[in-house]
Motif scaffolding. Structure first.
Motif, PDB file in Angstrom:
ATOM      1  N   LEU A  40      52.376  24.084  36.515  1.00  0.00           N
ATOM      2  CA  LEU A  40      51.799  25.436  36.398  1.00  0.00           C
ATOM      3  C   LEU A  40      52.620  26.331  35.481  1.00  0.00           C
ATOM      4  N   PHE A  43      51.388  25.811  32.160  1.00  0.00           N
ATOM      5  CA  PHE A  43      50.138  26.535  31.978  1.00  0.00           C
ATOM      6  C   PHE A  43      50.415  27.991  31.605  1.00  0.00           C
ATOM      7  N   THR A  58      58.617  32.212  38.824  1.00  0.00           N
ATOM      8  CA  THR A  58      58.220  30.936  39.425  1.00  0.00           C
ATOM      9  C   THR A  58      59.378  29.935  39.321  1.00  0.00           C
ATOM     10  N   LEU A 148      47.834  38.449  46.859  1.00  0.00           N
ATOM     11  CA  LEU A 148      49.253  38.707  46.600  1.00  0.00           C
ATOM     12  C   LEU A 148      49.683  40.171  46.631  1.00  0.00           C
ATOM     13  N   ARG A 153      55.899  44.684  45.747  1.00  0.00           N
ATOM     14  CA  ARG A 153      56.332  46.066  45.574  1.00  0.00           C
ATOM     15  C   ARG A 153      55.541  46.722  44.437  1.00  0.00           C
ATOM     16  N   TRP A 155      56.364  48.235  41.579  1.00  0.00           N
ATOM     17  CA  TRP A 155      56.648  47.895  40.172  1.00  0.00           C
ATOM     18  C   TRP A 155      56.127  46.508  39.822  1.00  0.00           C
ATOM     19  N   PHE A 164      47.863  40.729  33.271  1.00  0.00           N
ATOM     20  CA  PHE A 164      46.452  40.342  33.369  1.00  0.00           C
ATOM     21  C   PHE A 164      45.644  40.812  32.157  1.00  0.00           C
TER      22      PHE A 164
HETATM   23  C1  1PZ Z   1      48.239  33.216  34.931  1.00  0.00           C
HETATM   24  C2  1PZ Z   1      49.264  33.914  35.607  1.00  0.00           C
HETATM   25  C3  1PZ Z   1      48.769  34.695  36.731  1.00  0.00           C
HETATM   26  C4  1PZ Z   1      49.767  35.215  37.654  1.00  0.00           C
HETATM   27  C5  1PZ Z   1      49.266  35.498  39.019  1.00  0.00           C
HETATM   28  C6  1PZ Z   1      49.953  36.539  39.773  1.00  0.00           C
HETATM   29  C7  1PZ Z   1      51.338  36.245  40.115  1.00  0.00           C
HETATM   30  C8  1PZ Z   1      52.192  37.409  40.220  1.00  0.00           C
HETATM   31  C9  1PZ Z   1      53.636  37.082  40.377  1.00  0.00           C
HETATM   32  C10 1PZ Z   1      54.550  38.128  39.882  1.00  0.00           C
HETATM   33  C11 1PZ Z   1      55.968  37.747  39.866  1.00  0.00           C
HETATM   34  C12 1PZ Z   1      56.858  38.621  39.040  1.00  0.00           C
HETATM   35  C13 1PZ Z   1      57.794  39.534  39.716  1.00  0.00           C
HETATM   36  C14 1PZ Z   1      58.486  39.125  40.952  1.00  0.00           C
HETATM   37  C15 1PZ Z   1      57.892  39.173  42.128  1.00  0.00           C
HETATM   38  C16 1PZ Z   1      58.610  38.908  43.444  1.00  0.00           C
HETATM   39  O1  1PZ Z   1      58.962  40.119  44.025  1.00  0.00           O
HETATM   40  C17 1PZ Z   1      57.698  38.143  44.350  1.00  0.00           C
HETATM   41  C18 1PZ Z   1      58.187  38.118  45.787  1.00  0.00           C
HETATM   42  O2  1PZ Z   1      59.407  37.449  45.862  1.00  0.00           O
HETATM   43  P1  1PZ Z   1      60.659  38.187  46.537  1.00  0.00           P
HETATM   44  O3  1PZ Z   1      60.900  39.451  45.767  1.00  0.00           O
HETATM   45  O4  1PZ Z   1      60.251  38.463  47.947  1.00  0.00           O
HETATM   46  O5  1PZ Z   1      61.800  37.204  46.447  1.00  0.00           O
HETATM   47  N1  1PZ Z   1      57.560  36.781  43.884  1.00  0.00           N
HETATM   48  C19 1PZ Z   1      56.454  36.058  44.056  1.00  0.00           C
HETATM   49  O6  1PZ Z   1      55.497  36.495  44.639  1.00  0.00           O
HETATM   50  C20 1PZ Z   1      56.441  34.658  43.491  1.00  0.00           C
HETATM   51  C21 1PZ Z   1      55.291  34.489  42.600  1.00  0.00           C
HETATM   52  C22 1PZ Z   1      55.269  33.206  41.908  1.00  0.00           C
HETATM   53  C23 1PZ Z   1      54.437  33.222  40.663  1.00  0.00           C
HETATM   54  C24 1PZ Z   1      53.012  32.953  40.836  1.00  0.00           C
HETATM   55  C25 1PZ Z   1      52.319  32.400  39.678  1.00  0.00           C
HETATM   56  C26 1PZ Z   1      50.919  32.046  39.912  1.00  0.00           C
HETATM   57  C27 1PZ Z   1      50.512  30.765  39.321  1.00  0.00           C
HETATM   58  C28 1PZ Z   1      49.832  30.870  38.083  1.00  0.00           C
HETATM   59  C29 1PZ Z   1      49.404  29.629  37.490  1.00  0.00           C
HETATM   60  C30 1PZ Z   1      48.513  29.779  36.356  1.00  0.00           C
END
Ligand code: 1PZ
Length: 216
Positions: A40, A43, A58, A148, A153, A155, A164
């Motif tokens: 991913l 991707f 990620t 999600l 938070r 920001w 997006f």
């Molecule tokens: C095509 C891409 C679409 C993305 C989909 C939406 C994902 C939003 C993820 C934003 C992450 C950037 C900032 C950091 C966020 C973190 O605060 C959170 C919570 O973690 P914590 O702070 O509690 O340690 N992190 C996440 O939620 C992990 C997200 C993982 C990334 C997801 C990607 C989705 C997969 C897309 C594949 C095409």
């Protein structure tokens, strides 16, 4: 075949990884799960620089999981279930707060990926069933609000909304998913969604049964 092929996203590898992560008695193998996530990342990287933050976040989560796997108790991090059992039995889950002096637990880290997997399931479903004039930015945003946003938070929600807007067109997305055409793409998406959903649902049950759906 191009020598760069393994750096390029292939939905077939995504499908295989999540499929292989599930054992016949419904254990979820972390190795397959994490290699699905690594696919991913490819991707996201194919989508362009606007997705760098999400891609790096990620990778962060994957690295924490791999840190646990390489550690002294690494053998407990073979499956989701064995990880949960181990961290619960040793008071390592972190139900109250996120520790500052040690790496975040495997359970709370996987929970972040787990929630994001729901986002992906919803988004891929929207993409698969969308009409020719469907707008992927909107599909992303809708899935995000549902799966999600409640956990993010302020920001983060702003940053994600910006990413997006940079989402490629539906046609371009289908090209990334399936260079062999849209019909083939829809079949692949269906297979991907099926495998993601199975892994998601089992993980969800494990987490729910231990009251672990809200780990800080
Ligand atoms: C095509 C891409 C679409 C993305 C989909 C939406 C994902 C939003 C993820 C934003 C992450 C950037 C900032 C950091 C966020 C973190 O605060 C959170 C919570 O973690 P914590 O702070 O509690 O340690 N992190 C996440 O939620 C992990 C997200 C993982 C990334 C997801 C990607 C989705 C997969 C897309 C594949 C095409």
């Amino acid at each position: 075949d191009s020598p760069f092929q393994e750096h390029q996203f292939q939905i077939q590898r995504l499908i295989s990884a999540f499929k292989a992560s599930l054992t016949p008695n419904e254990q979820i193998l972390l190795q397959g799960y994490l290699s699905g996530w690594k696919e991913l990342i490819k991707f996201m990287d194919a989508l362009g620089a606007a997705f760098g933050l999400i891609s790096r976040e990620t990778q962060n989560k994957i690295s924490i999981m791999e840190h646990h796997q390489r550690g002294e108790h690494g053998h407990h991090y073979r499956t989701v279930q064995s990880m949960v059992t181990f961290e619960l039995a040793n008071g390592l889950v972190g139900f109250q707060f996120l520790p500052e002096d040690q790496p975040p637990s495997g359970c709370r880290t996987l929970l972040r990926l787990h929630r994001a997997l729901k986002w992906l399931e919803l988004f891929l479903h929207k993409l698969r069933t969308s009409k020719k004039d469907g707008d992927p930015s909107q599909m992303c945003a809708e899935a995000y609000r549902e799966a999600l946003a409640p956990y993010h938070r302020w920001w983060v929600r702003q940053a994600v909304a910006l990413a997006f807007l940079a989402m490629p067109s539906r046609q371009e997305l289908y090209r990334i998913v399936s260079p062999k055409g849209e019909q083939k793409g829809q079949a692949m998406l269906l297979a991907a969604i099926g495998n993601l959903a199975r892994v998601y649902n089992i993980t969800q049950e494990v987490y729910a049964s231990h009251g672990m759906l809200e780990l800080p």
